[in-house]
Scaffold this motif. Structure first.
Motif, PDB file in Angstrom:
ATOM      1  N   ASN A   1       0.446   5.708  -0.080  1.00  0.00           N
ATOM      2  CA  ASN A   1      -0.498   6.825  -0.014  1.00  0.00           C
ATOM      3  C   ASN A   1       0.016   7.986  -0.838  1.00  0.00           C
ATOM      4  O   ASN A   1       1.163   8.005  -1.269  1.00  0.00           O
ATOM      5  CB  ASN A   1      -0.747   7.237   1.445  1.00  0.00           C
TER       6      ASN A   1
ATOM      7  N   ASN B   1       0.834  -1.199   0.000  1.00  0.00           N
ATOM      8  CA  ASN B   1       0.000   0.000   0.000  1.00  0.00           C
ATOM      9  C   ASN B   1       0.866   1.245   0.000  1.00  0.00           C
ATOM     10  O   ASN B   1       1.904   1.300   0.638  1.00  0.00           O
ATOM     11  CB  ASN B   1      -0.909   0.011   1.235  1.00  0.00           C
TER      12      ASN B   1
ATOM     13  N   TRP C   1      -0.243  11.231   0.268  1.00  0.00           N
ATOM     14  CA  TRP C   1      -0.101  12.379   1.148  1.00  0.00           C
ATOM     15  C   TRP C   1       1.211  13.097   0.850  1.00  0.00           C
ATOM     16  O   TRP C   1       2.270  12.484   0.795  1.00  0.00           O
ATOM     17  CB  TRP C   1      -0.116  11.908   2.599  1.00  0.00           C
TER      18      TRP C   1
END
Length: 54
Positions: free
Chosen positions: A11, A9, A13
């Motif tokens: 992200n 995974n 951000w």
């Protein structure tokens, strides 16, 4: 031969605070065990030098 899939995974951000690349790769395999590592580059935009990309 049995093929398995592993998911990593990631992200998004902080992505707008600079530019870079990321690679996740397997480094070794033995039975049910894998070794893995990551390589990345990151350059912050001007004024965002204290920002981080997680």
């Amino acid at each position: 031969m049995v093929t398995e899939t592993a998911y990593v995974n990631n992200n998004l951000w902080g992505q707008d605070d600079g530019t870079g690349t990321q690679c996740v790769c397997d480094t070794s395999r033995s039975g049910d065990t894998i070794g893995w590592g990551t390589n990345y580059t990151w350059t912050s935009k001007a004024g965002k030098e204290n920002s981080v990309k997680s």
